[in-house]
Design an enzyme around this catalytic site. Structure first.
Site, short mmCIF file in Angstrom:
data_model
loop_
_atom_site.label_atom_id
_atom_site.label_comp_id
_atom_site.label_asym_id
_atom_site.label_seq_id
_atom_site.Cartn_x
_atom_site.Cartn_y
_atom_site.Cartn_z
N THR A 3 -62.46 10.63 12.73
CA THR A 3 -62.71 9.60 11.71
C THR A 3 -62.91 10.27 10.34
O THR A 3 -62.41 9.79 9.32
CB THR A 3 -63.98 8.81 12.08
N HIS B 169 -59.66 11.19 8.89
CA HIS B 169 -58.97 10.04 8.28
C HIS B 169 -59.53 9.79 6.88
O HIS B 169 -58.77 9.51 5.94
CB HIS B 169 -59.17 8.77 9.11
N1 LIG Z 1 -62.72 3.35 20.20
C1 LIG Z 1 -63.69 4.06 19.67
O1 LIG Z 1 -64.83 3.62 19.52
C2 LIG Z 1 -63.41 5.47 19.29
C3 LIG Z 1 -64.46 6.34 18.98
C4 LIG Z 1 -64.16 7.67 18.69
C5 LIG Z 1 -62.84 8.10 18.69
N2 LIG Z 1 -61.85 7.21 18.97
C6 LIG Z 1 -60.44 7.60 19.01
O2 LIG Z 1 -60.23 8.35 20.19
C7 LIG Z 1 -59.15 9.25 20.01
C8 LIG Z 1 -59.57 10.64 20.42
O3 LIG Z 1 -60.58 11.15 19.56
P1 LIG Z 1 -60.80 12.72 19.43
O4 LIG Z 1 -61.92 12.92 18.50
O5 LIG Z 1 -60.84 13.36 20.76
O6 LIG Z 1 -59.44 13.10 18.69
P2 LIG Z 1 -58.54 14.41 18.77
O7 LIG Z 1 -57.59 14.35 17.65
O8 LIG Z 1 -59.43 15.59 18.95
O9 LIG Z 1 -57.74 14.21 20.15
C9 LIG Z 1 -56.53 13.54 20.30
C10 LIG Z 1 -55.66 14.38 21.20
O10 LIG Z 1 -54.51 13.64 21.58
C11 LIG Z 1 -53.44 14.54 21.67
N3 LIG Z 1 -52.15 13.83 21.65
C12 LIG Z 1 -51.34 13.53 20.60
N4 LIG Z 1 -50.23 12.91 21.04
C13 LIG Z 1 -50.33 12.82 22.39
C14 LIG Z 1 -49.50 12.29 23.42
N5 LIG Z 1 -48.33 11.71 23.15
N6 LIG Z 1 -49.93 12.38 24.69
C15 LIG Z 1 -51.11 12.95 24.99
N7 LIG Z 1 -51.93 13.46 24.06
C16 LIG Z 1 -51.55 13.39 22.78
C17 LIG Z 1 -53.66 15.46 20.47
O11 LIG Z 1 -52.94 16.68 20.62
C18 LIG Z 1 -55.17 15.66 20.54
O12 LIG Z 1 -55.53 16.79 21.32
C19 LIG Z 1 -58.75 9.11 18.54
O13 LIG Z 1 -57.67 8.21 18.47
C20 LIG Z 1 -59.98 8.51 17.92
O14 LIG Z 1 -59.67 7.80 16.73
C21 LIG Z 1 -62.11 5.92 19.28
ZN LIG Z 2 -67.05 10.69 15.65
#
Ligand SMILES: NC(=O)c1ccc[n+]([C@@H]2O[C@H](COP(=O)([O-])OP(=O)(O)OC[C@H]3O[C@@H](n4cnc5c(N)ncnc54)[C@H](O)[C@@H]3O)[C@@H](O)[C@H]2O)c1
Ligand SMILES: [Zn+2]
Ligand SMILES: [Zn+2]
Length: 348
Positions: free
Chosen positions: A44, A47
C-alpha cells in the site's frame, strides 16, 4: 521538549514521499500516544509512493504514511484504561466508526466509515503517532519487535487462511510476497496437508518451500499447471486456493486451480476491474468465493499472537532488510525492484 518530530510525508499529488518535520500529535481523550520504534513498509505504501491510479483516487495529501508498527507508549489521554507509559504496543490500523451495524455485530473490518492510518489519516512513519485505545495491541514478551511491527500483514495472512477450514486440505497459494509467505507458514501450522505455491520470482519460490510449501511453480514456465494438478487428489485441483498476488493472471489462475466444489479466498487487490468467465470459473464448478478485507477485530490478532507464542511461526527469514528511517528511499527502491520481501525501518 520540541513539538516537532521527523516523519515521512506524502506532501502532494506527485511521485515520492518526503522526510520532513511534522507537528507532534496530541494525545486526546481515549487516545494513546505511541513513540514509534520500528515500522514495516508494505505494498500500500508503494502505491502511495508511486502515486498510481489507486492512490490518486483514494488518498488526500498531505498526510503521514505508514500503518505497520511497533512502539512504546509515551503517554495516555484522559479516560484511557488498561494502558500505561512504557508498554510495548502495536495496533490495528483500521479505525471503525464504532456504532454502525458492522461495528456492532463484530464486523468492524468492513465498517463503511473506516479510517485507515497512513491512508485516510496520519500514519506511523514518524517518531510519534496517537491511536484510539480500542485499536492499541499490547505486545507479549517473547515476540521480537520486528515481528510485532508486522502484525498487520500477518493478520491479513491469518484472516485469509482461517476464513475456511484448511486442516487436512490441499491448499494452493497464488503469490508468495510477504503475505503469501506468511500464509504458507500459517497454513502448515494450521494443519493443511499440502501447500502448493505459484509465484513468478525465483527467490520467493525458494522461500515458499523454506516456509513449508511442498512445491512452488513459476507461472511463466510451460507445463506448470499440469505439474501442480498432479499434486492434487485425483488431479482435480486444490481444495482451497488463496489469491494473494492481486495480479490479473494470478486471479484467473486461482479459479483454474481450485477443484470443483472448492473454495477461493481473494485477498490480493487488482489494480483494474477483472473480467472472468463466471460460468466456467465459478458457477458450473460450484466454487465458493470469499473476499477478505483486513483483519478480524480482534480474532485475527489473538490468532497471530497464539501462533507466535507457540513458536509455530518463525518469520525472521521474511525480514530481508532493516535500516534507519533516513534510508527510506533505498528501502522503497529495493521493494519496487522486487529485491526485498519485508523491510523494517528503525525509528530509534
Ligand atoms: N484485502 C486486503 O485487506 C489486503 C490487505 C493487505 C494487502 N492486500 C493485497 O494483497 C496482495 C499481497 O500483498 P503483499 O504485501 O504480499 O504484496 P507483494 O507485492 O509482496 O506480493 C505479491 C506477490 O505476487 C506475485 N505475483 C505477481 N504476479 C503473479 C502471478 N501471476 N501469479 C502468482 N504470483 C504473482 C509477486 O511476484 C509478489 O511476490 C496485494 O495485492 C495487496 O494489495 C490486501
Ligand atoms: Zn500493510
Ligand atoms: Zn462502523
Amino acid at each position: 521538549m520540541t513539538n516537532k518530530m521527523p516523519a515521512l510525508l506524502k506532501k502532494n499529488g506527485a511521485r515520492g514521499i518526503t522526510l520532513d518535520s511534522a507537528p507532534r500529535p496530541s494525545c486526546g481523550r481515549s487516545e494513546v500516544l505511541i513513540r514509534i520504534q520500528k515500522t514495516g513498509i508494505c505494498g500500500t505504501d508503494l502505491h502511495i509512493y508511486a502515486w498510481d491510479e489507486w492512490a490518486q483516487s483514494r488518498v488526500h495529501p498531505p498526510f503521514i504514511v505508514g500503518h505497520e508498527f511497533v512502539g512504546v507508549i509515551e503517554a495516555v489521554g484522559e479516560g484511557v484504561d488498561g494502558f500505561a507509559p512504557g508498554e510495548q504496543v502495536s495496533g490495528e490500523g483500521h479505525i471503525g466508526c464504532g456504532h454502525c451495524y458492522f461495528c456492532r455485530t463484530g464486523q468492524g473490518h468492513i465498517c463503511r466509515k473506516v479510517e485507515i492510518i497512513g491512508v485516510d489519516r496520519d500514519g506511523c512513519f514518524a517518531q510519534f503517532m496517537s491511536l484510539p485505545q480500542s485499536n492499541v495491541w499490547k505486545v507479549r514478551p517473547g515476540i521480537p519487535p520486528e515481528v510485532a511491527a508486522i502484525f498487520d500483514p500477518l493478520g491479513n495472512a491469518m484472516h485469509t487462511v482461517m476464513a475456511q477450514p484448511v486442516a487436512g486440505k490441499t491448499l494452493a497459494i497464488v503469490g508468495a510476497g510477504a503475505i503469501g509467505l506468511m500464509a504458507c507458514k500459517i497454513a502448515r501450522a494450521a494443519g493443511a496437508l499440502r501447500v502448493l505455491v505459484v509465484e513468478p520470482q525465483a527467490q520467493k519460490r525458494a522461500m515458499a518451500v523454506e516456509f513449508g510449501a511442498e512445491d512452488a511453480y513459476d507461472p511463466a514456465q510451460t507445463g506448470w499447471f499440469e505439474e501442480f494438478a498432479k499434486k492434487t487428489s485425483d488431479g482435480v485441483g486444490a481444495d482451497v486456493v488463496l489469491e494473494i498476488s492481486g495480479s490479473l493472471a494470478g486471479i484467473r489462475n486461482a479459479f483454474e486451480m481450485v477443484r470443483p466444489g472448492g473454495e477461493v479466498a481473494l485477498l490480493g487487490i487488482p489494480s483494474n476491474p477483472v473480467t472472468l468467465n463466471l460460468s466456467e470459473a465459478i458457477i458450473f464448478k460450484g466454487v465458493t468465493v470469499r473476499g477478505i478485507n483486513g483483519r478480524l477485530m480482534y480474532e485475527s490478532w489473538y490468532q497471530c499472537e497464539r501462533f507466535l507464542m507457540e513458536h509455530k511461526l518463525d518469520l525472521s527469514p521474511l525480514i530481508t532488510h532493516q535500516m534507519p528511517y533516513q534510508r527510506y528511499e533505498e528501502a522503497f527502491d529495493l521493494l519496487q525492484r522486487g529485491q526485498a520481501v519485508k523491510i523494517i525501518l528503525d525509528w530509534e
